[in-house]
Scaffold this active site. Structure first.
Site: not given
Ligand code: 4FV
Length: 232
Positions: A88, A115, A152, A167
């Site tokens: 994230p 985490e 793609r 697209d």
């Molecule tokens: C995520 C996202 C995501 C975070 C905690 C997996 C999670 C657990 N990955 N984009 N949004 N990963 O939420 O890529 O580790």
């Protein structure tokens, strides 16, 4: 293109890669996906392989340890490899980024779990990418999204009729509304212009519709596009 996906749940990928376009792409060797279990690189005590531990400084949950992650990355990393950590905290994935990644020779995708990953393991990572501003229970899903959207753009993965070039987002705006038979559905007719065969008129109508909906739903894309056009 070879793609190595590093995760704690290789079984998570059964299904999405075994059907339809991605299955065909692997069959025709356009895509060569390998699943790597990070747990295979963990220090073992008896038959227990420890891959996570509590966070220094306290706080909830567990953290993926640096050793098994770095060893797993190094087990597949080559000169031309491009290592992506899905998290994230990464830059948000876009069509342009997917197109860029589709030109790589070898992609290594690190899936986040718990985490997150010990920051020191990121020294083996070239870039961090997020699929969106929300938190998944498991980073594998993000890797599936990236592989699907990226594949793609690999020439030959999509049949001609499905060209990625037409697209949404290719021009930075939404696709136009789509219609097929029946000509009238529950009293709603297909827009006349689409039945004229006048391709210039149809293309104009589609662009106008795409722009209008983009303005309504994602005005920031228009802003981006105008700025982009100005800079080109
Ligand atoms: C995520 C996202 C995501 C975070 C905690 C997996 C999670 C657990 N990955 N984009 N949004 N990963 O939420 O890529 O580790």
């Amino acid at each position: 293109m070879r793609v190595d996906i590093l995760s704690l749940f290789p079984e998570y990928f059964r299904g999405p890669f075994d059907v339809s376009i991605l299955k065909r792409a692997q069959g025709s060797k356009l895509l060569d996906i390998h699943l790597v279990d990070i747990r295979n690189f963990a220090a073992r005590k008896g038959n227990y392989a420890k891959v996570d531990d509590r966070p220094y400084g306290g706080g909830p949950g567990m953290i993926l340890m640096p050793e098994p992650v770095c060893e797993a990355i190094r087990s597949v990393k080559k000169e031309k490899s491009h290592v992506v950590y899905l998290s994230p905290q990464g830059k948000t994935l876009t069509a342009a980024k997917c197109q860029e990644l589709s030109q790589k020779e070898h992609l290594v995708l690190l899936c986040g779990h718990y985490e997150g990953v010990d920051e020191r393991a990121l020294k083996e990572v070239d870039e961090e990418i997020s699929i969106g501003d929300y938190v998944l229970t498991n980073g594998c899903l993000a890797a599936i999204v990236l592989v699907d959207a990226m594949a793609r753009f690999i020439p030959g993965v999509l049949g001609h009729e499905e060209a990625a070039g037409q697209d949404s987002f290719q021009e930075g705006i939404f696709d136009a509304p789509h219609y097929t038979r029946p000509e009238v559905f529950e009293g709603i007719a297909v827009p006349e212009v689409l039945k004229t065969g006048n391709h210039a008129e149809i293309a104009k109508w589609r662009r106008k519709q795409g722009l209008a909906k983009t303005k309504r739903v994602r005005p920031e894309l228009i802003f981006l596009k105008e700025n982009l056009d100005e800079t080109e």
